[in-house]
Write an enzyme that holds these catalytic residues in place. Sequence first.
Site, PDB file in Angstrom:
ATOM      1  N   CYS A   5       1.797  -6.230  13.231  1.00 35.29           N
ATOM      2  CA  CYS A   5       1.240  -7.189  14.183  1.00 35.29           C
ATOM      3  C   CYS A   5      -0.273  -7.102  14.131  1.00 35.29           C
ATOM      4  O   CYS A   5      -0.836  -6.186  13.539  1.00 35.29           O
ATOM      5  CB  CYS A   5       1.719  -6.870  15.584  1.00 35.29           C
ATOM      6  SG  CYS A   5       3.505  -6.735  15.691  1.00 35.29           S
ATOM      7  N   ARG A  15      -0.925 -11.126   9.701  1.00 31.67           N
ATOM      8  CA  ARG A  15      -0.209  -9.886   9.981  1.00 31.67           C
ATOM      9  C   ARG A  15       1.112 -10.136  10.704  1.00 31.67           C
ATOM     10  O   ARG A  15       1.939  -9.226  10.831  1.00 31.67           O
ATOM     11  CB  ARG A  15      -1.078  -8.963  10.826  1.00 31.67           C
ATOM     12  CG  ARG A  15      -2.329  -8.507  10.116  1.00 31.67           C
ATOM     13  CD  ARG A  15      -3.129  -7.632  11.017  1.00 31.67           C
ATOM     14  NE  ARG A  15      -2.471  -6.364  11.229  1.00 31.67           N
ATOM     15  CZ  ARG A  15      -2.784  -5.227  10.619  1.00 31.67           C
ATOM     16  NH1 ARG A  15      -3.766  -5.215   9.756  1.00 31.67           N
ATOM     17  NH2 ARG A  15      -2.139  -4.120  10.872  1.00 31.67           N
ATOM     18  N   TRP A  62       4.780  -9.719  14.662  1.00 36.66           N
ATOM     19  CA  TRP A  62       5.811  -9.742  13.623  1.00 36.66           C
ATOM     20  C   TRP A  62       6.977  -8.970  14.229  1.00 36.66           C
ATOM     21  O   TRP A  62       6.889  -7.772  14.463  1.00 36.66           O
ATOM     22  CB  TRP A  62       5.306  -9.068  12.352  1.00 36.66           C
ATOM     23  CG  TRP A  62       6.243  -9.201  11.186  1.00 36.66           C
ATOM     24  CD1 TRP A  62       6.288 -10.222  10.289  1.00 36.66           C
ATOM     25  CD2 TRP A  62       7.255  -8.274  10.793  1.00 36.66           C
ATOM     26  NE1 TRP A  62       7.268  -9.981   9.360  1.00 36.66           N
ATOM     27  CE2 TRP A  62       7.879  -8.799   9.650  1.00 36.66           C
ATOM     28  CE3 TRP A  62       7.716  -7.066  11.305  1.00 36.66           C
ATOM     29  CZ2 TRP A  62       8.924  -8.154   9.002  1.00 36.66           C
ATOM     30  CZ3 TRP A  62       8.763  -6.423  10.664  1.00 36.66           C
ATOM     31  CH2 TRP A  62       9.351  -6.964   9.521  1.00 36.66           C
ATOM     32  N   ASN A  92       1.179  -2.420  17.841  1.00 39.89           N
ATOM     33  CA  ASN A  92       1.562  -2.652  16.458  1.00 39.89           C
ATOM     34  C   ASN A  92       2.318  -1.397  16.033  1.00 39.89           C
ATOM     35  O   ASN A  92       1.760  -0.308  16.102  1.00 39.89           O
ATOM     36  CB  ASN A  92       0.292  -2.834  15.607  1.00 39.89           C
ATOM     37  CG  ASN A  92       0.601  -2.886  14.137  1.00 39.89           C
ATOM     38  OD1 ASN A  92       1.719  -3.218  13.738  1.00 39.89           O
ATOM     39  ND2 ASN A  92      -0.373  -2.544  13.312  1.00 39.89           N
ATOM     40  N   GLY A  93       3.567  -1.529  15.641  1.00 39.31           N
ATOM     41  CA  GLY A  93       4.316  -0.337  15.224  1.00 39.31           C
ATOM     42  C   GLY A  93       5.738  -0.381  15.739  1.00 39.31           C
ATOM     43  O   GLY A  93       6.262  -1.446  16.082  1.00 39.31           O
ATOM     44  N   GLU A 153       5.803  -9.638 -11.455  1.00 41.85           N
ATOM     45  CA  GLU A 153       4.869 -10.130 -10.440  1.00 41.85           C
ATOM     46  C   GLU A 153       4.950 -11.660 -10.324  1.00 41.85           C
ATOM     47  O   GLU A 153       4.922 -12.214  -9.218  1.00 41.85           O
ATOM     48  CB  GLU A 153       3.439  -9.674 -10.785  1.00 41.85           C
ATOM     49  CG  GLU A 153       2.329 -10.286  -9.959  1.00 41.85           C
ATOM     50  CD  GLU A 153       2.410 -10.010  -8.450  1.00 41.85           C
ATOM     51  OE1 GLU A 153       3.286  -9.248  -8.013  1.00 41.85           O
ATOM     52  OE2 GLU A 153       1.607 -10.593  -7.707  1.00 41.85           O
ATOM     53  N   LYS A 211       5.887 -13.676  -6.904  1.00 44.02           N
ATOM     54  CA  LYS A 211       5.036 -14.712  -6.306  1.00 44.02           C
ATOM     55  C   LYS A 211       5.873 -15.947  -5.998  1.00 44.02           C
ATOM     56  O   LYS A 211       5.764 -16.518  -4.929  1.00 44.02           O
ATOM     57  CB  LYS A 211       3.872 -15.100  -7.236  1.00 44.02           C
ATOM     58  CG  LYS A 211       2.739 -14.128  -7.340  1.00 44.02           C
ATOM     59  CD  LYS A 211       1.859 -14.017  -6.121  1.00 44.02           C
ATOM     60  CE  LYS A 211       2.290 -12.986  -5.154  1.00 44.02           C
ATOM     61  NZ  LYS A 211       2.118 -11.595  -5.386  1.00 44.02           N
ATOM     62  N   GLU A 250       8.444 -15.245  -3.011  1.00 46.99           N
ATOM     63  CA  GLU A 250       7.974 -14.971  -1.654  1.00 46.99           C
ATOM     64  C   GLU A 250       7.336 -16.171  -0.981  1.00 46.99           C
ATOM     65  O   GLU A 250       7.368 -16.268   0.235  1.00 46.99           O
ATOM     66  CB  GLU A 250       7.081 -13.728  -1.573  1.00 46.99           C
ATOM     67  CG  GLU A 250       5.735 -13.828  -2.187  1.00 46.99           C
ATOM     68  CD  GLU A 250       4.934 -12.528  -2.051  1.00 46.99           C
ATOM     69  OE1 GLU A 250       5.160 -11.743  -1.124  1.00 46.99           O
ATOM     70  OE2 GLU A 250       4.046 -12.316  -2.888  1.00 46.99           O
ATOM     71  N   HIS A 288      21.145  -8.109 -22.765  1.00 44.85           N
ATOM     72  CA  HIS A 288      22.048  -7.140 -22.127  1.00 44.85           C
ATOM     73  C   HIS A 288      22.571  -7.642 -20.783  1.00 44.85           C
ATOM     74  O   HIS A 288      23.010  -6.857 -19.959  1.00 44.85           O
ATOM     75  CB  HIS A 288      21.339  -5.798 -21.952  1.00 44.85           C
ATOM     76  CG  HIS A 288      20.895  -5.217 -23.253  1.00 44.85           C
ATOM     77  ND1 HIS A 288      21.752  -4.533 -24.100  1.00 44.85           N
ATOM     78  CD2 HIS A 288      19.700  -5.269 -23.896  1.00 44.85           C
ATOM     79  CE1 HIS A 288      21.088  -4.166 -25.189  1.00 44.85           C
ATOM     80  NE2 HIS A 288      19.849  -4.607 -25.087  1.00 44.85           N
ATOM     81  N   LYS A 293       1.430  -9.409   6.092  1.00 48.32           N
ATOM     82  CA  LYS A 293       0.508  -8.951   5.053  1.00 48.32           C
ATOM     83  C   LYS A 293       0.591  -7.442   4.828  1.00 48.32           C
ATOM     84  O   LYS A 293       0.699  -6.997   3.697  1.00 48.32           O
ATOM     85  CB  LYS A 293      -0.920  -9.353   5.436  1.00 48.32           C
ATOM     86  CG  LYS A 293      -1.966  -8.964   4.410  1.00 48.32           C
ATOM     87  CD  LYS A 293      -1.839  -9.798   3.164  1.00 48.32           C
ATOM     88  CE  LYS A 293      -2.865  -9.415   2.106  1.00 48.32           C
ATOM     89  NZ  LYS A 293      -2.421  -9.884   0.783  1.00 48.32           N
TER      90      LYS A 293
HETATM   91  O1  M6R Z   1      -1.193  -3.475   1.057  1.00 52.83           O
HETATM   92  P1  M6R Z   1      -0.285  -3.023  -0.061  1.00 52.83           P
HETATM   93  O2  M6R Z   1      -0.856  -3.286  -1.390  1.00 52.83           O
HETATM   94  O3  M6R Z   1       0.142  -1.592   0.106  1.00 52.83           O
HETATM   95  O4  M6R Z   1       1.007  -3.921   0.102  1.00 52.83           O
HETATM   96  C1  M6R Z   1       2.115  -3.757  -0.731  1.00 52.83           C
HETATM   97  C2  M6R Z   1       3.103  -4.896  -0.593  1.00 52.83           C
HETATM   98  O5  M6R Z   1       3.549  -4.997   0.726  1.00 52.83           O
HETATM   99  C3  M6R Z   1       2.492  -6.241  -1.004  1.00 52.83           C
HETATM  100  O6  M6R Z   1       1.992  -6.202  -2.297  1.00 52.83           O
HETATM  101  C4  M6R Z   1       3.563  -7.349  -0.898  1.00 52.83           C
HETATM  102  O7  M6R Z   1       4.553  -7.162  -1.859  1.00 52.83           O
HETATM  103  C5  M6R Z   1       2.921  -8.732  -1.032  1.00 52.83           C
HETATM  104  N1  M6R Z   1       3.578  -9.657  -0.166  1.00 52.83           N
HETATM  105  C6  M6R Z   1       3.000  -9.277  -2.402  1.00 52.83           C
HETATM  106  O8  M6R Z   1       2.464 -10.536  -2.532  1.00 52.83           O
END
Ligand code: M6R
Length: 619
Positions: free
Chosen positions: A2, A27, A75, A101-102, A492, A496, A499, A515, A614
Amino acid sequence: MCGIVGYIGRQEAAPIILQGLRQLEYRGYDSAGLAVLDRTGALQVRREAGKLVNLEQALTKAPISGVVGVGHTRWATHGPPSQRNAHPHSSPDGDLVVVQNGIVENFLELRQELESLGYRFCSDTDTEVIVHLIHHYYHNSSAGDLERAVQRAMQRLKGPSAIVALSSRHPDRLIAVRLGNAGGVAVGFGEGEMFVASDIPAILHHTRQMAFLDNRQMAVVTAQGAIFKDLYGRPVQKECVRIDWNPTAAEKGEFRHFMQKEIFEQGRSLTDTLRGRLDFQRHSIILDSLNLDAAQAQRLSRITIVACGTSYYAGLVGKYYIERLARLPVEVDYASEFRYREPLVAPDQMVLAITQSGETVDTLAALEEARTQGAFTAAIVNAIGSQAARVTDGHIAMQAGPEIGVASTKAFTASITDLLLLALYLGEQRGVLPEPQRRHIIRMLSTLPGLAGELLEEALRSERYRELAERYHTYHNFLYLGRNIHYPIAREGALKLKEISYIHAEGYPAGEMKHGPIALIDANMPTVVIAPRDHVYDKMLSQIEQVKARSGPVLAVAHADDNTIRAKVDAVLPIPVTDALLTPILAVMPLQIFAYEMAVRRGADVDQPRNLAKSVTVE
Ligand code: M6R
């Protein structure tokens, strides 16, 4: 996950808090709320389900005037996104509010205890136990001492939490606490006004002087300054750091989305990442903050990289770099697996975290495990003042500037670049990387921002990606294939796409296709291949033939002048020619743009994809 903002000073608190929350919406965006101490000394609370705009509208209809307040963007962990679960949460008499937050892991037990004391709960959240606990201690054992009541309450909590508390009985102060790895708490110093926030961009318009809370620390913040203590009330000395980020770096400017802006600023962010690191005279790499000298580098027996999500994929690229250039074995582990696996860690081992936010709970826990076992710990980290930079023996700052888009882009290319710098540094310090090779790579590295800039500028001008999105946005599944150093890029690229556009996508090592995944290939399953002309180029070409033979559409990230591939595939996503070590940094950019345009075409909320936040500061 959050976002929290607090303000105390002379100005109207609500607009400052709202502006801060706008910067923190990445966040969490399930609900938002704010509490301000009004001119009569009463706490006024506004809370709304959904995005921040709903709270803004509520405040337009029913404004609150006052100079002290706290705000929150949520969140959801405990309880669905709704108005009743939105923060701030209030004590029964309405004199105290808390934002958090937590996660309170022992919240059921605490809730039962508080219910037996007569507290009635108005939400499903774990946060509500915190406000009731503080209220309970305030009116009982702490005899009206708010700080003491907060300390006692926080000592009862299990799990990570960052909170800010505000009481109408103590209108001259905000109390901020950090417990565990709940995400950052920055305290910002102004002239006759003070700020608290989960993240730097929220208050960067107002101040550049900040201090950051560590685990089990609290700040008593008044308009004149802050006093820092531990949870037993003992004073703590805190260093005030000057933040050099440009406040407008956390704004969208002419771009439609933060993600789009962050993709297209990668030329500049790579310049910043390399700034001050390349020594063209000695053909060396400067990484002073890593705190690792030649003798230590020579003693290293291996490196374990721990990270999550996109940062994990950067780590996979790093494995290729470090093994090739520094001749050190590298394993790459999901931080969430490493921390619970009882890993074997030796004192002559480096455990390296990669983390944009520096606050990812699993990554911090993995570092803690490594530190306990005596390893040299290091982090490649973007967020200034974050926990990962502070708890490790050494770090490399990504210098990518604030990344706001939930889908990580520029932090990915910055981390890979930093991994290459680290590999060069270790190679030199360990005496295994000859000078001509270092000189060549350093020279190529200096051209990287320019090449990235050209690629991105051409992409921005062309209609290619919008046309591809038009053609492919209705497909339900994608396969991404890459080999060697481009296998992590395939993963990656797939992440992208999934997500932000919610299309199922798998990233696979190309050699593994036969395979299993080949069974999926048909006209409805496009395959994205990463196929620059490198030592596995021919193998990628035969992979393409095999997909085409099964009527699968193929999109290829390939060198712009590669006519062989152009003749075979349905679309080329062009990249410039450079040294093979730098190619992954460029190869991911077309995949970022493709994912972005697909999400836009599908009408998805690019910067605030569903269910994501984030920084992942809860398990
Ligand atoms: O802040 P961080 O790099 O530790 O975050 C890691 C992942 O949570 C972050 O890369 C997440 O997978 C993103 N949504 C990717 O776009």
